[in-house]
Structures are given as structure tokens and as C-alpha cells.
Design an enzyme around this catalytic site. Structure first.
Site, short mmCIF file in Angstrom:
data_model
loop_
_atom_site.label_atom_id
_atom_site.label_comp_id
_atom_site.label_asym_id
_atom_site.label_seq_id
_atom_site.Cartn_x
_atom_site.Cartn_y
_atom_site.Cartn_z
N ARG A 39 1.95 -12.25 -0.60
CA ARG A 39 0.58 -12.49 -0.13
C ARG A 39 -0.01 -13.76 -0.74
O ARG A 39 0.41 -14.21 -1.80
CB ARG A 39 -0.31 -11.31 -0.54
N SER A 71 -1.51 -3.73 10.20
CA SER A 71 -1.21 -4.68 9.12
C SER A 71 0.03 -5.50 9.46
O SER A 71 1.00 -4.96 10.00
CB SER A 71 -0.96 -3.92 7.83
N CYS A 123 0.57 -7.79 11.68
CA CYS A 123 0.87 -7.97 13.11
C CYS A 123 0.14 -9.19 13.66
O CYS A 123 -0.09 -9.27 14.88
CB CYS A 123 0.50 -6.74 13.90
N LYS A 158 -9.74 -2.23 1.43
CA LYS A 158 -9.40 -1.08 2.27
C LYS A 158 -10.17 0.17 1.84
O LYS A 158 -10.63 0.95 2.68
CB LYS A 158 -7.90 -0.80 2.20
N ASP A 189 -9.64 -9.57 8.91
CA ASP A 189 -9.12 -8.22 8.61
C ASP A 189 -10.10 -7.07 8.87
O ASP A 189 -9.67 -6.00 9.26
CB ASP A 189 -8.66 -8.17 7.15
N HIS A 219 -10.78 -2.13 11.37
CA HIS A 219 -9.69 -3.00 10.90
C HIS A 219 -9.48 -4.11 11.93
O HIS A 219 -8.52 -4.08 12.70
CB HIS A 219 -8.42 -2.13 10.73
N ARG A 230 0.85 -1.20 0.00
CA ARG A 230 0.00 0.00 0.00
C ARG A 230 0.88 1.24 0.00
O ARG A 230 1.99 1.23 0.53
CB ARG A 230 -0.91 0.02 1.23
N TYR A 234 -1.43 -3.51 -6.76
CA TYR A 234 -1.29 -4.18 -5.46
C TYR A 234 -2.61 -4.22 -4.69
O TYR A 234 -3.35 -3.22 -4.65
CB TYR A 234 -0.20 -3.49 -4.61
#
Ligand code: OXD
Ligand code: MN
Length: 587
Positions: free
Chosen positions: A367, A248, A250, A206, A275, A226, A69, A197
Site C-alpha cells: 500500500r 477492495s 477492484c 473501515k 474509498d 464503500h 484485513r 495493518y
């Protein structure tokens, strides 16, 4: 292609501007998937993985300049800059349109324009919301097909008269100088150009489900967060649902799919989402959550049978891998995966992997995209139209120091303060330096579509609406000792903190009051069978008043940077904690 005049006109306008060779309305079918896959295999945008071990799995390699991002190129374009707040980059809507529209001119020449109607949230849910993404990227179509509910049912939802978010995306020429992710909350519109991406390009995620939805949620009285959503079932068969916000990369995906340690016989964990959570106050006064997504777009490095067996089991089929490495058998590989490191690897850029020369084999933000329904721990309630009732909200950051393993907030207002003052070390999920501590309130720093001051006031407003709200907690799995070693084993053992949290929600479990919150009384945390140094355990649950006194100064300075819309209640929380810390230091 649609009875909805607004949608048909918008597609016509975009088509006139972008000038594609053809327009394709996506229906989300298997035939469509197969056709796009064939096209992308032929063009080299997808690479076949080993069909024996990884059936229907493909590798995509991004442009090396387009792997995360881009927060510095992401804008919230509200009429009044104060509404976007200092937490967002802002541009006036007219200026933003004038900036990006020329970049879209003729950008789809020689390409196909795909129209993707999608639904965020379970079919039949009053909380589900529709969107339509227009894109020139077949990779985006294949990913959206996994991450959202795309196709005819979503289109019918729109044709039934429900509003929808318009998202225009083009990979453009992938030049970072011509890359913008623009949000127009007042127009329910997104314009994203120059990146393929995930977080920049899969607009349902998002851009819609967090930035636009958070702003809608504020006006309509709900929360778009989130957060993962997980159900914890006790041996007695009682399930408590927990929503947890971590920045993100974590460990949200790992916590959402946790496998309890052997000592927790009979406990089960059910994944609702990893998420995003959309939460509404029910008539019963409880907070109910749905996961607007249908898949996982997770970070591959570090994922293994040891750290997340449920995820590994979900990943073996029908998955898209982005920027991972491959071994000689064309199986995906990344740092932290199980087994010996193969002698020969092709890295995420398609080069022979030579660690000294080319660095990590997989990109640190590599990913996987996979349907949630493939996850062995997928909850039977994940598609429930009304959602699941939330017993506890957890905030957490990646902090090597200061933050204890777990603490409980004194009440809702203090819990909102704990979320608003959260900090975490940055990760590879966004471009920029990694490992720097920054304030990331509610893990929404990159995703809140409006002024943080207003956002916290919105959170606080719930405290006045119900007495049955979830209890709020803060956790930190990432505390390190003086040698830089993690003190807490994490992963499955996080169940030990979750059990204490659930006990607290049921009025059980002992706690000790500290100036920053209630920490577990040492015997109330089940550490049976855990190989942990008693000094480390003590350190994990202790609060260093001097360090926290400094932390409060930093939190106050951060509130100052957000400005006058910060609610007085949060400043008062800081003042009270400071006083308690000073009393402790003076004693
Ligand atoms: C994500 C992120 O992709 O937070 O979920 O970056
Ligand atoms: Mn995320």
C-alpha cells in the site's frame, strides 16, 4: 489535556489498563511528524527512501503475518445477534469486552500511548464526525495524520459538545491468535488488538467511517458507503458527480483519478474520494456526498503512469509505503510499475528478491498512504462542507463472466436489487483465498455494521423520500474471453462507459431493454479509437439468459442465507427478472 470530561476519563481508564510509559496527545503538527519519524527510523520501523527522487517518503515493512484485513477476526457486537446479521461475525458486547480487555492489560508497557483526536469529513461540514483513536503504534499516528484530519481542530469539535467514536488500538504482540477487531455500534466504540495493518488499525477508516457510521447512518437517515466519488466535467464545463462502489482492490482509486482517452478532448475528471462516501439527502431532494477521508491508502501493485498517472504524480513525495519492494537506489518498486524490472531488488520482507524462491517482490496488498491534496486531479469541491450532488451511483464487481460492461437499473428499487445482488472475485485486500466469486452487496460485505436485510430496507426507504435520486448503474471492467484475456481495456477507457452513464442521467444516450437492465445501444457507446474486436464488444454488452437464470437462483439462495429481514421488494425483483429471463428462453 482536554476539557471534555468523558474523553479525559476514558484516556485515564485506558491508560490504567494498558500501563504505557507515557501518554502523548497528538496535535498533528509537522514537528510531531518529524519527531515520530526520527523515532521510527531509529527503531527500524521506518526506512528512508531515496530523498532525491522521493522526498519525505518512507518504507514500512509489516510483520509478514499482518498484511491485510482479517474478516474472520472482525466482529460486530450488537446486543441482539440479529442486528449484526448473518453478514457479520457476532459476539455479545459483554463477552466481547471480556474477551479483549485482558489482552489490553499492560499491553503498552514500555511503549507510548498516543491519543489521536480526528475528524472524518471536511472542517465545518455538518456531516463531519469526530473520533478519538488511542494507539501504541507511531505508524498508525503517521498514517492517521494523512488519512484523517487529526489534532486540535478535531479536539475542539469534541470539546464543543459533539459526540465522538472511541477507538482503542494496540498492536499487542501481533499474534494472529490474539487478534480481534471488535465494533460496539451501540456504544460508539471500537477495540482492535494484534494488528498494525491499515484497515484493522487506522480506526477512522473501515471501523469508524464504514462499520460504525453505517449503523449510525441507518438510525439517522443517511448512507455510509464503500464508494469513490468523482466529478466528470464535460467540454461545456458542466460537472456531474458519480459515486461508485467496488470491492477492495477492484480499481476504485484508478476510476477516481481516471485520465480520459485522447478521443475525449476537453473532458476533465475531478477526484473527491477513492474509498468512502457519506451521503445525505439534501433539501433539494438530491443525494449529496462528502468524502470523510483526507488521504488515499491505495493498493500499489498495478499502479503505474499508464494505469493511473494522477496517482503516480501524487506519490512521489510525503508518502508512506507499506510492504513494497525497493531497488538499489532505495526507490519503491512493485509489480506493474513502469519501466524495466530492475535486476536487483529487495523484496517486501527485506530479502534479496529471487522470484523462484521468494515470490512477488512487493506484497500483492502493498500500500501507499498519501494526502489527497497532492493528487493533480483533486477536486476544488472535495472540502466543500455540503458535499457534492450525486447524479449516478455505480455498483461493480470483478466478474470474469456473466456481468455485462454496463447496464442501467430500471428504477431505484431495481437499482437496490442490482447492488444487493452484486458479486465479485476476492482479492488480496483481505486474508484468505483470492479469485473466488462471492456475493459482496454494495461492496459492503466486510464493512456493513448491521444486518444486510435492514441495510437494504434502509436503501429502499430513500426511494420513497425523493424523486430526484441518482440513477443506478452496474459495471464490470473485468470480463474475460475463453482464453482468459480481459476483453475490455479498462482504466482511462472506462470513460466511455461513464460518458454513456452521464448521458443517461441527462435523458440522452440510447439503450436496449434486457431482463436484467438497460444496456447501451451499440452505437451509443463512444468506442472511437478503441482497438477492440467487434465480437468482444458485442459479448461485453450481451446478456446470456441461461447464465442469468442460474445467477438469479444463486441470488435467491443468497437472500435465503441472509434470512427473514430481506425486504419483500428485493425478492419481488428477483421473481420479475426470473420471469423475463424464462420468457426470453422460451421464445
Ligand atoms: C481498503 C480496503 O483498504 O477496502 O480500502 O481494503
Ligand atoms: Mn476500501
Amino acid at each position: 489535556m482536554t476539557k471534555n470530561v468523558e474523553l479525559a476519563e476514558w484516556v485515564d481508564q485506558v491508560s490504567a489498563l494498558t500501563n504505557p510509559d507515557q501518554v502523548h496527545w497528538c496535535n498533528g503538527s509537522v514537528a510531531e511528524h518529524d519527531h515520530l519519524t526520527e523515532l521510527m527510523l531509529a527503531s527500524g520501523e521506518l526506512i528512508n527512501l531515496n530523498a532525491q527522487t522521493h522526498p519525505n517518503c518512507y518504507l514500512h515493512r509489516s510483520n509478514p503475518d499482518d498484511v491485510a484485513r482479517v474478516e474472520h477476526l472482525t466482529f460486530v457486537c450488537s446486543t441482539d445477534s440479529q442486528d449484526a446479521g448473518p453478514n457479520n461475525n457476532w459476539m455479545a458486547p459483554a463477552d466481547a469486552h471480556a474477551k479483549v480487555d485482558p489482552l489490553f492489560a499492560n499491553c503498552m508497557q514500555g511503549r507510548t500511548l498516543y491519543v489521536i483526536p480526528y475528524l472524518m469529513g471536511p472542517y465545518g461540514s455538518p456531516f463531519a464526525r469526530a473520533g478519538v483513536e488511542i494507539t501504541d503504534s507511531p505508524y498508525v499516528v503517521l498514517n492517521m495524520r494523512i488519512m484523517a484530519r487529526i489534532g486540535e481542530r478535531a479536539l475542539h469539535h469534541i470539546e464543543a459538545g459533539n459526540s465522538f467514536v472511541k477507538g482503542l488500538h494496540s498492536i499487542g504482540d501481533l499474534d494472529p491468535e490474539r487478534r480481534y477487531i471488535m465494533h460496539f455500534p451501540e456504544e460508539l466504540m471500537i477495540k482492535s488488538i494484534g494488528s498494525g495493518y491499515g484497515g484493522n488499525a487506522l480506526l477512522g477508516k473501515k471501523c469508524h467511517a464504514l462499520r460504525i457510521a453505517s449503523s449510525q447512518a441507518r438510525t439517522e437517515g443517511w448512507l455510509a458507503e464503500h464508494m469513490l466519488i468523482v466529478g466528470i466535467e464535460s467540454p461545456a464545463g458542466e460537472t456531474h458527480y458519480v459515486a461508485a462502489a467496488f470491492p477492495s482492490a477492484c480499481g476504485k482509486t484508478n476510476l477516481a483519478m481516471l485520465v480520459p482517452p485522447a478521443e475525449f478532448e476537453g473532458w476533465k475528471v475531478w477526484t473527491v474520494g477513492d474509498d468512502i462516501a457519506w451521503m445525505h439527502l439534501g433539501e433539494d431532494g438530491q443525494l449529496w456526498a462528502i468524502n470523510p477521508e483526507a488521504g488515499f491508502f491505495g493498493v500499489a501493485p498495478g499502479t503505474s503512469l499508464k494505469t493511473n498517472p494522477n496517482c503516480m504524480n501524487a506519490l512521489g513525495r510525503n508518502a508512506i509505503y507499506t510492504n513494497v519492494a525497493v531497488n538499489e537506489e532505495m526507490q519503491p518498486w512493485w509489480e506493474g510499475i513502469d519501466g524495466e524490472k530492475p535486476a536487483v531488488l529487495t523484496d517486501w520482507q527485506g530479502r534479496k528478491h529471487e522470484p523462484q524462491v521468494t515470490g512477488a517482490a512487493a506484497h500483492p496488498n502493498a500500500r501507499f498512504t498519501v494526502s489527497a491534496s497532492q493528487c493533480p486531479s483533486y477536486s476544488a469541491e472535495a472540502n466543500s462542507p455540503k458535499g457534492v450532488p450525486i447524479s449516478a451511483i455505480i455498483f461493480g464487481g470483478r466478474r470474469s463472466t456473466a456481468a455485462p460492461l454496463v447496464f442501467e437499473a430500471f428504477d431505484w428499487e431495481h437499482g437496490v436489487f442490482a447492488g444487493a445482488s452484486m458479486a465479485s472475485e476476492t482479492t488480496a485486500a483481505a486474508t484468505g483465498a483470492v479469485g473466488q466469486v462471492r456475493r459482496d452487496p454494495m461492496a459492503m460485505k466486510p464493512f456493513c455494521g448491521y444486518n444486510f436485510g435492514d441495510y437494504w430496507a434502509h436503501w429502499l426507504s430513500f426511494g420513497k423520500k425523493s424523486e430526484k435520486l441518482p440513477k443506478i448503474f452496474h459495471v464490470n471492467w473485468f470480463r474475460k474471453d475463453d482464453d482468459g484475456k480481459f476483453m475490455w481495456p479498462g482504466f482511462g477507457d472506462n470513460m466511455r462507459a461513464l460518458e454513456w452513464i452521464i448521458n443517461r442521467c441527462q435523458g440522452k444516450g440510447e439503450s436496449v431493454k434486457t431482463p436484467i437492465g438497460l444496456v447501451p445501444e451499440s452505437n451509443s457507446l463512444n468506442i472511437a479509437g478503441l482497438d477492440i474486436d467487434s465480437g468482444d464488444m458485442q459479448a461485453l454488452l450481451s446478456i446470456d439468459a441461461k447464465v442469468w437464470r442460474q445467477e438469479i437462483d444463486e441470488i435467491e439462495a443468497y437472500f435465503d442465507s441472509i434470512g427473514e429481514r430481506v425486504p419483500a421488494e428485493l425478492r419481488e425483483q428477483a421473481r420479475k427478472i426470473k420471469l423475463a429471463l424464462e420468457q426470453q428462453l422460451a421464445a
